[in-house]
Design a protein around this motif. Structure first.
Motif, PDB file in Angstrom:
ATOM      1  N   ILE A   1      23.203  75.061  13.844  1.00  0.00           N
ATOM      2  CA  ILE A   1      23.095  76.404  14.439  1.00  0.00           C
ATOM      3  C   ILE A   1      24.147  76.590  15.527  1.00  0.00           C
ATOM      4  O   ILE A   1      24.784  77.643  15.603  1.00  0.00           O
ATOM      5  CB  ILE A   1      21.666  76.660  14.977  1.00  0.00           C
ATOM      6  CG1 ILE A   1      20.659  76.609  13.818  1.00  0.00           C
ATOM      7  CG2 ILE A   1      21.594  78.008  15.689  1.00  0.00           C
ATOM      8  CD1 ILE A   1      19.208  76.559  14.250  1.00  0.00           C
ATOM      9  N   THR A   2      24.356  75.571  16.361  1.00  0.00           N
ATOM     10  CA  THR A   2      25.359  75.720  17.425  1.00  0.00           C
ATOM     11  C   THR A   2      26.758  75.883  16.834  1.00  0.00           C
ATOM     12  O   THR A   2      27.575  76.614  17.402  1.00  0.00           O
ATOM     13  CB  THR A   2      25.335  74.554  18.441  1.00  0.00           C
ATOM     14  OG1 THR A   2      25.495  73.309  17.763  1.00  0.00           O
ATOM     15  CG2 THR A   2      24.058  74.564  19.254  1.00  0.00           C
ATOM     16  N   ARG A   3      27.033  75.253  15.701  1.00  0.00           N
ATOM     17  CA  ARG A   3      28.333  75.432  15.046  1.00  0.00           C
ATOM     18  C   ARG A   3      28.531  76.911  14.691  1.00  0.00           C
ATOM     19  O   ARG A   3      29.601  77.497  14.928  1.00  0.00           O
ATOM     20  CB  ARG A   3      28.435  74.553  13.800  1.00  0.00           C
ATOM     21  CG  ARG A   3      29.799  74.596  13.142  1.00  0.00           C
ATOM     22  CD  ARG A   3      29.997  73.644  11.973  1.00  0.00           C
ATOM     23  NE  ARG A   3      28.847  72.946  11.434  1.00  0.00           N
ATOM     24  CZ  ARG A   3      28.021  73.407  10.481  1.00  0.00           C
ATOM     25  NH1 ARG A   3      28.220  74.585   9.945  1.00  0.00           N
ATOM     26  NH2 ARG A   3      27.004  72.684  10.046  1.00  0.00           N
ATOM     27  N   LYS A   4      27.492  77.544  14.156  1.00  0.00           N
ATOM     28  CA  LYS A   4      27.584  78.971  13.802  1.00  0.00           C
ATOM     29  C   LYS A   4      27.752  79.830  15.055  1.00  0.00           C
ATOM     30  O   LYS A   4      28.514  80.801  15.050  1.00  0.00           O
ATOM     31  CB  LYS A   4      26.334  79.399  13.040  1.00  0.00           C
ATOM     32  CG  LYS A   4      26.228  78.779  11.660  1.00  0.00           C
ATOM     33  CD  LYS A   4      24.912  79.126  11.008  1.00  0.00           C
ATOM     34  CE  LYS A   4      24.750  78.385   9.686  1.00  0.00           C
ATOM     35  NZ  LYS A   4      23.426  78.606   9.099  1.00  0.00           N
ATOM     36  N   LEU A   5      27.048  79.473  16.123  1.00  0.00           N
ATOM     37  CA  LEU A   5      27.140  80.249  17.357  1.00  0.00           C
ATOM     38  C   LEU A   5      28.507  80.092  18.021  1.00  0.00           C
ATOM     39  O   LEU A   5      29.014  81.033  18.625  1.00  0.00           O
ATOM     40  CB  LEU A   5      26.013  79.847  18.324  1.00  0.00           C
ATOM     41  CG  LEU A   5      24.590  80.154  17.841  1.00  0.00           C
ATOM     42  CD1 LEU A   5      23.560  79.628  18.830  1.00  0.00           C
ATOM     43  CD2 LEU A   5      24.394  81.637  17.588  1.00  0.00           C
ATOM     44  N   LEU A   6      29.090  78.908  17.893  1.00  0.00           N
ATOM     45  CA  LEU A   6      30.460  78.688  18.389  1.00  0.00           C
ATOM     46  C   LEU A   6      31.450  79.565  17.634  1.00  0.00           C
ATOM     47  O   LEU A   6      32.328  80.188  18.242  1.00  0.00           O
ATOM     48  CB  LEU A   6      30.858  77.215  18.232  1.00  0.00           C
ATOM     49  CG  LEU A   6      30.422  76.254  19.319  1.00  0.00           C
ATOM     50  CD1 LEU A   6      30.601  74.810  18.866  1.00  0.00           C
ATOM     51  CD2 LEU A   6      31.182  76.506  20.608  1.00  0.00           C
ATOM     52  N   GLU A   7      31.306  79.619  16.306  1.00  0.00           N
ATOM     53  CA  GLU A   7      32.197  80.433  15.472  1.00  0.00           C
ATOM     54  C   GLU A   7      32.096  81.914  15.826  1.00  0.00           C
ATOM     55  O   GLU A   7      33.074  82.651  15.716  1.00  0.00           O
ATOM     56  CB  GLU A   7      31.862  80.235  13.989  1.00  0.00           C
ATOM     57  CG  GLU A   7      32.233  78.868  13.449  1.00  0.00           C
ATOM     58  CD  GLU A   7      31.680  78.600  12.046  1.00  0.00           C
ATOM     59  OE1 GLU A   7      31.059  79.508  11.437  1.00  0.00           O
ATOM     60  OE2 GLU A   7      31.869  77.463  11.571  1.00  0.00           O
ATOM     61  N   LYS A   8      30.923  82.340  16.266  1.00  0.00           N
ATOM     62  CA  LYS A   8      30.704  83.746  16.634  1.00  0.00           C
ATOM     63  C   LYS A   8      31.022  84.001  18.109  1.00  0.00           C
ATOM     64  O   LYS A   8      30.801  85.107  18.606  1.00  0.00           O
ATOM     65  CB  LYS A   8      29.256  84.148  16.322  1.00  0.00           C
ATOM     66  CG  LYS A   8      28.951  84.120  14.833  1.00  0.00           C
ATOM     67  CD  LYS A   8      27.485  84.400  14.560  1.00  0.00           C
ATOM     68  CE  LYS A   8      27.209  84.300  13.062  1.00  0.00           C
ATOM     69  NZ  LYS A   8      25.802  84.553  12.716  1.00  0.00           N
ATOM     70  N   ASP A   9      31.509  82.974  18.803  1.00  0.00           N
ATOM     71  CA  ASP A   9      31.872  83.064  20.219  1.00  0.00           C
ATOM     72  C   ASP A   9      30.673  83.469  21.091  1.00  0.00           C
ATOM     73  O   ASP A   9      30.818  84.252  22.038  1.00  0.00           O
ATOM     74  CB  ASP A   9      33.052  84.031  20.421  1.00  0.00           C
ATOM     75  CG  ASP A   9      33.634  83.945  21.818  1.00  0.00           C
ATOM     76  OD1 ASP A   9      33.649  82.846  22.405  1.00  0.00           O
ATOM     77  OD2 ASP A   9      34.041  85.009  22.347  1.00  0.00           O
ATOM     78  N   LEU A  10      29.510  82.926  20.777  1.00  0.00           N
ATOM     79  CA  LEU A  10      28.309  83.222  21.552  1.00  0.00           C
ATOM     80  C   LEU A  10      27.948  82.089  22.521  1.00  0.00           C
ATOM     81  O   LEU A  10      27.209  82.313  23.476  1.00  0.00           O
ATOM     82  CB  LEU A  10      27.142  83.502  20.605  1.00  0.00           C
ATOM     83  CG  LEU A  10      27.326  84.755  19.751  1.00  0.00           C
ATOM     84  CD1 LEU A  10      26.300  84.802  18.624  1.00  0.00           C
ATOM     85  CD2 LEU A  10      27.242  86.009  20.605  1.00  0.00           C
ATOM     86  N   ILE A  11      28.477  80.891  22.253  1.00  0.00           N
ATOM     87  CA  ILE A  11      28.232  79.747  23.130  1.00  0.00           C
ATOM     88  C   ILE A  11      29.530  78.987  23.360  1.00  0.00           C
ATOM     89  O   ILE A  11      30.495  79.168  22.621  1.00  0.00           O
ATOM     90  CB  ILE A  11      27.165  78.780  22.557  1.00  0.00           C
ATOM     91  CG1 ILE A  11      27.645  78.165  21.241  1.00  0.00           C
ATOM     92  CG2 ILE A  11      25.808  79.462  22.411  1.00  0.00           C
ATOM     93  CD1 ILE A  11      26.799  77.004  20.736  1.00  0.00           C
ATOM     94  N   ILE A  12      29.496  78.148  24.377  1.00  0.00           N
ATOM     95  CA  ILE A  12      30.587  77.209  24.629  1.00  0.00           C
ATOM     96  C   ILE A  12      29.979  75.832  24.875  1.00  0.00           C
ATOM     97  O   ILE A  12      28.820  75.724  25.285  1.00  0.00           O
ATOM     98  CB  ILE A  12      31.469  77.621  25.829  1.00  0.00           C
ATOM     99  CG1 ILE A  12      30.617  77.856  27.078  1.00  0.00           C
ATOM    100  CG2 ILE A  12      32.309  78.828  25.514  1.00  0.00           C
ATOM    101  CD1 ILE A  12      31.411  78.107  28.335  1.00  0.00           C
ATOM    102  N   LYS A  13      30.767  74.805  24.602  1.00  0.00           N
ATOM    103  CA  LYS A  13      30.340  73.429  24.863  1.00  0.00           C
ATOM    104  C   LYS A  13      31.309  72.814  25.860  1.00  0.00           C
ATOM    105  O   LYS A  13      32.524  72.936  25.693  1.00  0.00           O
ATOM    106  CB  LYS A  13      30.339  72.605  23.570  1.00  0.00           C
ATOM    107  CG  LYS A  13      29.256  73.003  22.590  1.00  0.00           C
ATOM    108  CD  LYS A  13      29.281  72.069  21.387  1.00  0.00           C
ATOM    109  CE  LYS A  13      28.119  72.351  20.448  1.00  0.00           C
ATOM    110  NZ  LYS A  13      28.084  71.382  19.342  1.00  0.00           N
ATOM    111  N   ASN A  14      30.760  72.194  26.886  1.00  0.00           N
ATOM    112  CA  ASN A  14      31.567  71.529  27.904  1.00  0.00           C
ATOM    113  C   ASN A  14      31.035  70.128  28.151  1.00  0.00           C
ATOM    114  O   ASN A  14      29.809  69.922  28.126  1.00  0.00           O
ATOM    115  CB  ASN A  14      31.527  72.315  29.224  1.00  0.00           C
ATOM    116  CG  ASN A  14      32.261  73.629  29.129  1.00  0.00           C
ATOM    117  OD1 ASN A  14      33.404  73.659  28.720  1.00  0.00           O
ATOM    118  ND2 ASN A  14      31.585  74.705  29.497  1.00  0.00           N
ATOM    119  N   PRO A  15      31.927  69.178  28.423  1.00  0.00           N
ATOM    120  CA  PRO A  15      31.458  67.828  28.741  1.00  0.00           C
ATOM    121  C   PRO A  15      30.661  67.839  30.046  1.00  0.00           C
ATOM    122  O   PRO A  15      30.982  68.585  30.968  1.00  0.00           O
ATOM    123  CB  PRO A  15      32.742  67.012  28.895  1.00  0.00           C
ATOM    124  CG  PRO A  15      33.874  67.955  28.764  1.00  0.00           C
ATOM    125  CD  PRO A  15      33.364  69.304  28.433  1.00  0.00           C
TER     126      PRO A  15
END
Length: 143
Positions: free
Chosen positions: A66-80
């Motif tokens: 799900i997070t992969r899809k949300l990343l593609e839609k620019d709805l979330i970001i991932k940070n270390p």
């Protein structure tokens, strides 16, 4: 028993709705699982995959999908994570915050209706209702 029939109907209705994408204030069509993940990420501001899985009651693999899809839609970001080098924190983008806000407004309207009914219940009645919900939750684990 009518209660059981109503519970099954509610579960089935939710399952049907979960299969249908909807707009939540942006140009993106989103499924229920995506919106509920956005809701959880927004509630915690920066959360790990493990915590998301735990809070949502799904596997870490499902969170990753799900997070992969949300990343593609620019709805979330991932940070270390600054605290743990092997950990990634997931947060909402500005666009994700729009979806979060839209969904929160929907929930607030529903909760207002529920609260108006709950205010008429005694503390004992509320405890019984809570027990029923927990029994349903436990029973779904066995299915």
């Amino acid at each position: 028993m009518r209660f059981l029939e109503d519970t099954y109907r509610l579960i089935n209705k939710y399952n049907q709705k979960a299969k249908t994408a909807k707009y939540y204030g942006t140009e993106d069509l989103l499924y229920s699982a995506e919106v509920h993940m956005i809701e959880m990420i927004g509630a915690y501001e920066a959360i790990t995959t493990t915590k998301l899985a735990e809070k949502l009651g799904i596997t870490k693999g499902a969170v990753s999908q799900i997070t992969r899809k949300l990343l593609e839609k620019d709805l979330i970001i991932k940070n270390p994570s600054a605290e743990r080098s092997n950990e990634v924190l997931i947060s909402l983008t500005d666009k994700g915050k729009i979806v979060y806000s839209y969904h929160q407004n929907m929930h607030e309207k529903m909760l207002e209706r529920i609260d108006s009914v709950l205010s008429d219940l005694s503390d004992e009645g509320k405890m019984v209702l809570d027990k029923i919900i927990r029994i349903i939750d436990d029973s779904l684990n066995d299915i």
